[in-house]
Each structure stands twice: as C-alpha cells, then as structure tokens.
Enzyme design. Structure first.
Site: not given
Ligand code: ADP
Ligand code: ADP
Ligand code: ZN
Length: 213
Positions: A13, A88, A127, A160, A171
């Site tokens: 995302k 979320r 990541r 992280r 998660r």
């Molecule tokens: P989210 O915001 O949904 O948690 P991220 O954008 O941080 O996800 O991506 C999670 C991990 O996967 C990161 O290390 C990112 O570089 C990697 N990643 C993102 N998109 C892809 C893809 N299409 N294929 C492989 N790895 C990806």
């Molecule tokens: P990822 O994209 O890998 O799921 P985020 O950076 O979006 O991670 O979120 C990390 C953490 O921050 C979540 O696991 C949650 O604890 C908190 N968080 C982020 N956005 C929200 C939301 N909209 N509502 C509740 N908790 C949130």
C-alpha cells in the site's frame, strides 16, 4: 481525487501510495507514518499509540479519528489525497463517509492491493523503512541504491519493531478480523477496485494507473 488503499500489512500500500501521490500531485497520508513520527518526537499521542503498535494491535478508533480529521483540515488536502492505512475498521470507514458527506463529497475509489498471507511473511522479513521520511524498501524486491540508505532522502533505513515475525502474524490476524470487512463495505458503495499485488512494483502501478483512465 480521493483514494483509499486497502490491503494486508505489507501488501505494498505504502509503496504504491507514494507513486500515486507523486504522479497525480496529491498528498500521501499514512496514519502509520504519522503515528511513528509522533513516537519519534516523544509526543503524548505517540506514547499512547506505541503501546498498541508494538503488540500488533490497532490504535483505538477515537485516537486515530482525531488525528486524521486534523490532517484533513490542512490546505494540501483541497485537491484530494491517497489514504494509506486508514480506514482500518468499519467504524473508521463510516466516520470518513459521514465527514465527507457533510461536505457534499465522497471517495472516488478504494483500491485493494491483493496479496496472500504466505507472501506477506516473506515481504515483511525484508522490509526496511526510512526513519526520516517513511520510505520503504525491500532487501530483495526493492533494494535501495545504497545499502542501508533511503533513496528519497538519504536517511537511515531500519527494521520496524512491529515487522518481527510474531508481530506480523498478530497483525495479519487483526487485518482479517477488523480490516478485511472494508472490502465488502466499499464493494457495496460501488467504488472497490482490486489489483494483483503479487506482481512486481511497476506492474502493480501500471494496473493502478489503468484504473484512472
Ligand atoms: P504496506 O504499506 O502495505 O505495509 P509496503 O509498501 O511497506 O507495504 O511494502 C512492504 C514490503 O514489501 C516493503 O519492503 C516493500 O519494499 C516490498 N514491496 C512492495 N511492493 C512489492 C511488490 N509488488 N513486490 C515485492 N515486494 C514489494
Ligand atoms: P502496515 O502498512 O505495514 O500495515 P502501518 O504503518 O499502516 O503498517 O501501521 C502500523 C501500525 O500503526 C498498525 O499495526 C497499527 O497499530 C497502527 N495504525 C496505523 N493506522 C491505523 C488505523 N487507521 N487505525 C488503527 N491503528 C492504526
Ligand atoms: Zn527517507
């Protein structure tokens, strides 16, 4: 243009949201990034949020909604935004719908970046996130140009705390329970689009930009 990114933790995302924001000139709003910035700066909000985040749990709706409504009030949101990690929960989605409705406004699209759980575990292990700007990289799939340094700002990359395997499993459970229902919520609203998030970063982005044409 008002867009919501849906998908499991690690689906990509944030990666896609940053690309959308750059291409269409709208702000990328990540509640996770805002919480992490607050933790880094030692604010009261950060302290509260950290207790939940470190356990892989969601921050309570009340706290999250106060934070996001405050963010929407800023000038850069006038032409829209791409939301990453918000909403979320159904309660958050309903609050967003209501607040937009009050301004005769609505979301344009909710994009579900679809990735199965098996791939998620592998992605999270590699990541690396920038402490300074929130940019994310992957040691294998999306490596930074210089190892350990952010391509976007030169900041230090780190793992992280909530990307450790046990917390990732938690998660994912929380995602299936509380966030996945949003897929049906936005389907019912008629604005859901799904892209195959298992493809590589640029292929996923091509699928997304095709949705806007
Ligand atoms: P989210 O915001 O949904 O948690 P991220 O954008 O941080 O996800 O991506 C999670 C991990 O996967 C990161 O290390 C990112 O570089 C990697 N990643 C993102 N998109 C892809 C893809 N299409 N294929 C492989 N790895 C990806
Ligand atoms: P990822 O994209 O890998 O799921 P985020 O950076 O979006 O991670 O979120 C990390 C953490 O921050 C979540 O696991 C949650 O604890 C908190 N968080 C982020 N956005 C929200 C939301 N909209 N509502 C509740 N908790 C949130
Ligand atoms: Zn950076």
């Amino acid at each position: 243009m008002k867009i919501v990114m849906l998908g499991a933790p690690g689906a990509g995302k944030g990666t896609q949201a940053k690309m959308i924001a750059a291409k269409y000139g709208i702000p990328h709003i990540s509640t996770g990034d805002i919480f992490r910035a607050n933790i880094k700066n030692g604010t009261e909000l950060g302290e509260k949020a950290k207790q939940y985040m470190d356990q892989g749990l969601l921050v309570p709706d009340e706290l999250t909604l106060a934070l996001i409504m405050d963010r929407f009030a800023k000038d850069d949101c006038a032409n829209g935004y791409v939301l990453d990690g918000f909403p979320r929960t159904i309660a958050q989605a309903e609050a967003l719908t209501e607040s937009l409705k009050a301004q005769n406004d609505a979301l344009d699209m909710a994009i579900d970046v679809d990735v199965p759980d098996e791939d998620i575990i592998e992605r999270m292990g590699g990541r690396r996130a920038c402490v300074a700007c929130g940019g994310t990289f992957h040691v294998l799939f999306n490596p930074p140009r210089v190892s350990g340094k952010c391509d976007l700002c030169g900041g230090e990359l780190s793992i992280r705390k909530d990307d450790l395997p046990e917390t990732v499993k938690k998660r994912l459970m929380v995602y299936h329970e509380q966030t996945q229902p949003l897929i049906d919520y936005y389907k019912a609203e008629g604005i859901l689009r799904t892209v195959d998030g298992t493809k590589d970063v640029n292929e996923v982005f091509a699928e997304i930009t095709a949705l806007f044409e």
